[in-house]
Design a protein around this motif. Structure first.
Motif, PDB file in Angstrom:
ATOM      1  N   UNK A   1     -21.866   2.377   7.725  1.00  0.00           N
ATOM      2  CA  UNK A   1     -21.956   3.791   7.376  1.00  0.00           C
ATOM      3  C   UNK A   1     -21.255   4.131   6.052  1.00  0.00           C
ATOM      4  N   UNK A   2     -20.512   3.175   5.546  1.00  0.00           N
ATOM      5  CA  UNK A   2     -19.817   3.364   4.267  1.00  0.00           C
ATOM      6  C   UNK A   2     -19.784   2.000   3.563  1.00  0.00           C
ATOM      7  N   UNK A   3     -20.888   1.594   2.960  1.00  0.00           N
ATOM      8  CA  UNK A   3     -20.975   0.255   2.361  1.00  0.00           C
ATOM      9  C   UNK A   3     -19.997   0.101   1.194  1.00  0.00           C
ATOM     10  N   UNK A   4     -19.118  -0.871   1.325  1.00  0.00           N
ATOM     11  CA  UNK A   4     -18.119  -1.099   0.289  1.00  0.00           C
ATOM     12  C   UNK A   4     -17.551  -2.502   0.464  1.00  0.00           C
ATOM     13  N   UNK A   5     -16.929  -3.021  -0.578  1.00  0.00           N
ATOM     14  CA  UNK A   5     -16.269  -4.307  -0.445  1.00  0.00           C
ATOM     15  C   UNK A   5     -16.059  -5.004  -1.774  1.00  0.00           C
ATOM     16  N   UNK A   6     -15.245  -6.051  -1.735  1.00  0.00           N
ATOM     17  CA  UNK A   6     -15.028  -6.893  -2.901  1.00  0.00           C
ATOM     18  C   UNK A   6     -16.122  -7.946  -2.962  1.00  0.00           C
ATOM     19  N   UNK A   7     -16.537  -8.251  -4.195  1.00  0.00           N
ATOM     20  CA  UNK A   7     -17.614  -9.228  -4.355  1.00  0.00           C
ATOM     21  C   UNK A   7     -17.481  -9.961  -5.692  1.00  0.00           C
ATOM     22  N   UNK A   8     -16.982 -11.192  -5.637  1.00  0.00           N
ATOM     23  CA  UNK A   8     -16.883 -12.082  -6.792  1.00  0.00           C
ATOM     24  C   UNK A   8     -16.061 -11.477  -7.937  1.00  0.00           C
TER      25      UNK A   8
END
Length: 367
Positions: free
Chosen positions: A97-104
């Motif tokens: 419901x809240x797309x987020x995150x660390x990525x590379x």
């Protein structure tokens, strides 16, 4: 976290905007905190002190106040307890419901953090968690970034990394999205990041910004300081060229125009993919010499095999601590003497008051 038009903004590297004698300034700041007895070993490393100095334009007194506020907040909010024990069981549901995150990482080796705000469903989000629990999760992630992500990126890039490149996809976002719960969450997160994790943002790209987003931005920017605003670039739907200047296509998710899908991890924002998950790097992070400066080394002894500069740094700190101990003892002695003087003055005052009463009593009448 955004800007009204597509403009070119100079983004400073960590080494920019520092006085020529910044090492002396950091040391002066360290000594100031030591003198007042407010330098916890765990949070007194060079990089942390430098961030708080930059936060207050290298004004020692203002930096000291900001740092002490940070230490008090850590104690009051039980940050170490959150970092070590808090379990965010609703993690998967919240991500939906809240797309987020660390990525590379970007081309300079900094971690990339992404939020797809246009896909956020606040109602469902608040059914899955609470603002208080999400704030705790955010704090835990910030601690992980300081403790693991930045050191891992530093090892992988073979240079110091201590800031993040952030991308916010605001497709479809407007004033109607800035509800009371959204404002509460935004303001709480902004307060924490600005006051307690300063100077950890390198660059912020806001993409897919529509005309409806402009009014919201006028409200949001009032909560951001000038240093943060200078790192922000707002872009419309034609943002890809700007992103690709900073990020290799292989490290950019397909939903932002890159080539990465992280299909093995359920999507890029679920993967937490980056150098911090490399087993060899994770092992190195456990070695004190990898992630700390002289402050994180033992104060009791320096290994005979340590490099000469490490021994010299440790020796300087030992001298500083000895000076601090001597000053602290001198201050305590002075305080005792002052207390004795105060007692003596109090007794003298009582005697003088008594004499004044006697003189008043024997004073001849003047008629």
């Amino acid at each position: 976290m955004m800007q009204e038009t597509d403009i070119d903004i100079h983004i400073s590297d960590e080494s920019d905007s520092l006085p020529n004698n910044n090492e002396d300034t950091v040391e002066a700041f360290r000594n100031l905190l030591l003198l007042h007895g407010h330098l916890p070993k765990k949070h007194g490393d060079h990089n942390t002190l430098r961030r708080f100095l930059k936060m207050r334009d290298f004004d020692l007194e203002k930096s000291k106040d900001a740092f002490l506020n940070y230490i008090k907040w850590r104690v009051d909010s039980k940050v170490d307890f959150i970092s070590q024990t808090f379990k965010f069981e609703e993690y998967g549901e919240v991500k939906k419901h809240y797309p987020h995150g660390f990525h590379k990482v970007d081309k300079t080796g900094r971690p990339i953090y992404i939020e797809r705000l246009g896909m956020a469903d606040l109602t469902a989000f608040l059914k899955a968690t609470t603002i208080d629990r999400y704030v705790k999760y955010h704090i835990k992630e910030q601690e992980k970034t300081l403790t693991f992500r930045y050191p891992a990126c530093s090892i992988a890039a073979e240079k110091h990394v201590s800031s993040t490149t952030t991308i916010l996809d605001v497709s479809g976002i407007g004033m109607s999205n800035f509800s009371k719960p959204a404002r509460s969450l935004f303001m709480e997160i902004q307060k924490i990041d600005s006051n307690y994790y300063p100077e950890t943002l390198h660059r912020l790209f806001v993409v897919n910004a529509s005309s409806g987003f402009r009014m919201l931005w006028l409200a949001l920017k009032t909560f951001l300081d000038a240093r943060t605003l200078a790192k922000v670039q707002v872009l419309g739907p034609n943002y890809l060229g700007e992103l690709l200047e900073a990020i290799d296509p292989s490290n950019l998710p397909t939903f932002l125009g890159g080539n990465c899908t992280c299909s093995d991890h359920g999507g890029c924002l679920f993967s937490d993919e980056g150098p911090w998950n490399d087993p060899d790097i994770k092992e190195k992070i456990q070695e004190p010499s990898t992630i700390g400066d002289a402050d994180s080394e033992s104060m009791d002894q320096v290994s005979e095999n340590a490099p000469a500069n490490q021994k010299e740094s440790s020796g300087k700190i030992m001298i500083t601590l000895e000076k601090y101990a001597a000053l602290k003892t001198a201050v305590k002695d002075s305080q005792k003497r002052i207390e004795m003087l105060e007692v003596s003055l109090h007794e003298t005052k009582k005697v003088l008051n008594g004499l004044a009463e006697i003189i008043e009593a024997i004073q001849p009448n003047q008629t």
